[in-house]
Design an enzyme around this catalytic site. Structure first.
Site, mmCIF file in Angstrom:
data_model
loop_
_atom_site.group_PDB
_atom_site.id
_atom_site.type_symbol
_atom_site.label_atom_id
_atom_site.label_comp_id
_atom_site.label_asym_id
_atom_site.label_seq_id
_atom_site.Cartn_x
_atom_site.Cartn_y
_atom_site.Cartn_z
ATOM 1 N N LYS A 78 17.635 -19.007 -24.601
ATOM 2 C CA LYS A 78 16.380 -19.716 -24.875
ATOM 3 C C LYS A 78 16.596 -20.718 -26.011
ATOM 4 C CE LYS A 78 11.461 -18.633 -25.756
ATOM 5 N NZ LYS A 78 10.503 -17.553 -26.087
ATOM 6 N N SER A 153 6.274 -17.535 -23.088
ATOM 7 C CA SER A 153 6.937 -18.782 -23.387
ATOM 8 C C SER A 153 8.365 -18.882 -22.851
ATOM 9 C CB SER A 153 6.977 -19.002 -24.896
ATOM 10 O OG SER A 153 7.820 -18.066 -25.526
ATOM 11 N N SER A 177 6.080 -12.961 -24.429
ATOM 12 C CA SER A 177 6.858 -14.124 -23.980
ATOM 13 C C SER A 177 8.139 -13.794 -23.229
ATOM 14 C CB SER A 177 7.194 -15.027 -25.166
ATOM 15 O OG SER A 177 6.107 -15.851 -25.482
#
Lengths: 486, 94
Positions: A78, A153, A177
């Site tokens: 990420k 997210s 997330s």
């Protein structure tokens, strides 16, 4: 079956038996990534040259007999996790050109374990969002239905693992997330106990809630990744000095006699009927394998959202004060402008609308005259939420629930209604407030082919229980073996 | 109204944000929606309940006070918007 559809464990076996090389596997994955990215946009940065270099090193380790379970397996990280020499933007314009001078501890651990990094995954800006639509670089699409959001997210991570453009991924979870996008993309995602994985080198959103964790296509795959990233880190004063158990061994524990709590507050109104059906069917599978079901209550659940959307923005407003145009990132400097002009212009032009909204909310909640009513009160109710869980875990070993009230919604559907968007996290954010581990795994598809997720929550450091439950479920079912149509 | 346009302007100044009139108007409405949801907390009796700032009962993490290598200056300055090779350069303050 194509190489990108293998599980991490299967790919690792092929590598260690020298039936394929890591370079071959990496080339296949780069080709897969290039084929899927035009539709998905799961990656913000692609690093094929680095990946091939790492794959060559992995092949040497494999030849030399020093390879571990992750050696030579291509993955994505990420883009909120620092990677030395590779841009880390947090999907924000304010960090567009930021190249970290060091690796996050978890990245260093993965490198030592033979990481092959294909690139950096897309996310909501600073991990603030539930759909990846808050990325300053455009949204990620859901591989099961390109009209749908992938969740957020960590939407890029979930979409990429589902589509086979990474065997595993590392995301972060502040209020859901990891688990919510895992649910929406039909993959497995775990938010470990707060402090289980080092936060050193992760761009901070809400420091008392943030926790990094793995995505994979099966529970067995996920256990291998967790084994590498978990553990105490002297560089993170909030990382827990608790020994790391053998997670692979936990997969074989089974669920016979495990007491499983069903919180009535998580099965009330507002859950889509197909989500309820799939989750109830999954619970029956666990019961058939010997888990004992208990109805429980987490009476303060309805306050979780309000507590979370005070505490998380408050911490964020403080953490994001560092983006001032001085040391790194965007800097807007007008000719003859003052220092204050630089702060105001840099921050206003660098942050997107959701980040500005949360900074405003957090600053308000912390400001003179409002602190007691908002931040102070939220901290007290957080205690009540934690007590709910403590009392529940006196009766049960783990809690089971849906991950989100609905399957993935359409892109654009909730962008103008922040309060509706926040409700996506209603079943996941309490575990962050209480610091508990939570795991999401696929348990079916809606009639329109969108994945549905099942959530397990456990006491602090009970990752093994969650893995045992997940493994038992996946041995009895085939939901995790389905591949999206992309 | 939970938060007035004047308060939004005050909070923006505290947060070092410059908002356009359109942004301010939109934010005022959205923050009011969100803060209205927060009202439910006020109805809960929390007298005598301690506040939680941290989910784990970890105590201060200390280490021996020993010098260790740190980021070389050049690397620390590598992302600087402006620097003279020794310091970060910012607009004149005085």
């Amino acid at each position: 079956m194509q190489l990108h559809q293998l599980s991490l464990v299967e790919a690792g076996d092929l590598l260690r038996r020298r039936q394929i090389s890591s370079v071959e596997l990496t080339q296949a994955m780069i080709a897969r990534l290039e084929a899927t990215e035009p539709n998905l946009h799961a990656y913000l940065a692609r690093t094929p040259e680095l990946a091939l270099k790492q794959a060559q090193a992995a092949d040497q380790a494999l030849a030399g007999g020093t390879a571990g379970p992750l050696t030579g397996i291509p993955a994505g990280i990420k883009d909120i996790i620092c990677t030395q020499g590779v841009t880390t933007t947090a999907a924000s314009k304010i960090l567009e050109n930021f190249v970290p001078p060091y690796d996050a501890t978890l990245v260093a651990r993965l490198k030592a374990a033979g990481l092959v990094m294909l690139g950096k995954h897309n996310l909501d800006e600073f991990a603030m969002g539930s759909s990846t639509e808050n990325s300053a670089y455009g949204p990620t699409h859901n591989p099961w239905d390109l009209k749908a959001i992938p969740g957020g997210s960590s939407g890029g991570s979930a979409a990429s693992v589902a589509a086979g453009s990474a065997f595993y991924a590392i995301g972060t979870d502040t209020g859901g997330s990891i688990r919510q996008p895992a649910s929406h993309c039909g993959v497995v995602g775990m938010k470990p106990t707060y402090g289980r994985v080092s936060r050193f080198g992760i761009v901070a959103f809400a420091s008392s809630l943030d926790q990094a964790g793995p995505f994979a296509r099966s529970v067995a795959d996920l256990a291998e990744v967790l084994q590498v990233i978990a553990g105490h880190d002297p560089a993170d004063s909030t990382s827990a000095p608790v020994p790391v158990p053998d997670y692979r061994a936990a997969l074989r524990r089974g669920v016979k006699g495990l007491k499983l709590g069903l919180p009535r507050e998580y099965f009330g109104e507002g859950i889509a009927p197909q989500v309820r059906q799939a989750v109830e069917a999954a619970i029956k599978v666990l019961e058939a394998q010997g888990a004992e079901l208990r109805e429980i209550s987490l009476p303060h659940t309805e306050y979780g959202l309000a507590v979370y959307y005070i505490i998380a923005p408050a911490e964020a407003s403080s953490n994001l004060a560092r983006y001032d145009g001085v040391k790194y990132g965007l800097s807007r400097r007008a000719e003859h402008g003052s220092l204050m002009d630089m702060y105001l212009d840099t921050r206003s032009q660098g942050f997107g609308p959701e980040v500005i909204r949360r900074i405003m909310l957090g600053t308000y909640a912390l400001s003179a005259g409002y602190y007691d009513a908002y931040y102070g009160k939220a901290g007290q109710v957080r205690t009540l939420l934690m007590r709910d869980f403590q009392q529940a875990f006196e009766q049960v070993d783990a809690i089971v629930s849906p991950v989100a009230p609905t399957a993935a919604f359409d892109l654009g559907q909730k962008v103008d209604d922040p309060m509706q968007m926040y409700l996506s996290d209603v079943f996941t954010l309490s575990t962050n407030l209480a610091g508990l581990p939570g795991m999401s795994l696929p348990c079916g598809l809606t009639s329109t082919g969108r994945p549905i997720g099942l959530q397990f929550m456990g006491p602090h450091f009970a990752e093994e229980t969650l893995l045992a439950l997940g493994q038992a479920f996946q041995e009895a079912t085939g939901h995790h073996l389905k591949h999206p149509p992309i | 109204m939970k938060i007035t346009p004047e308060e939004v302007a005050h909070v923006a100044a505290l947060a070092r944000l410059r908002l356009s009139p359109e942004q301010s108007a939109k934010l005022t409405g959205q923050l009011n929606d969100i803060l209205t949801h927060m009202d439910k907390l006020a109805k809960l009796d929390t007298s005598g309940v301690p506040s939680t700032n941290h989910a784990l009962a970890l105590t201060g993490a200390l280490r021996p006070d020993q010098a260790r290598p740190s980021l070389p200056r050049q690397e620390g300055l590598a992302n600087a918007p402006d620097s003279d090779g020794v310091s970060f350069i910012v607009p004149r303050v005085i």
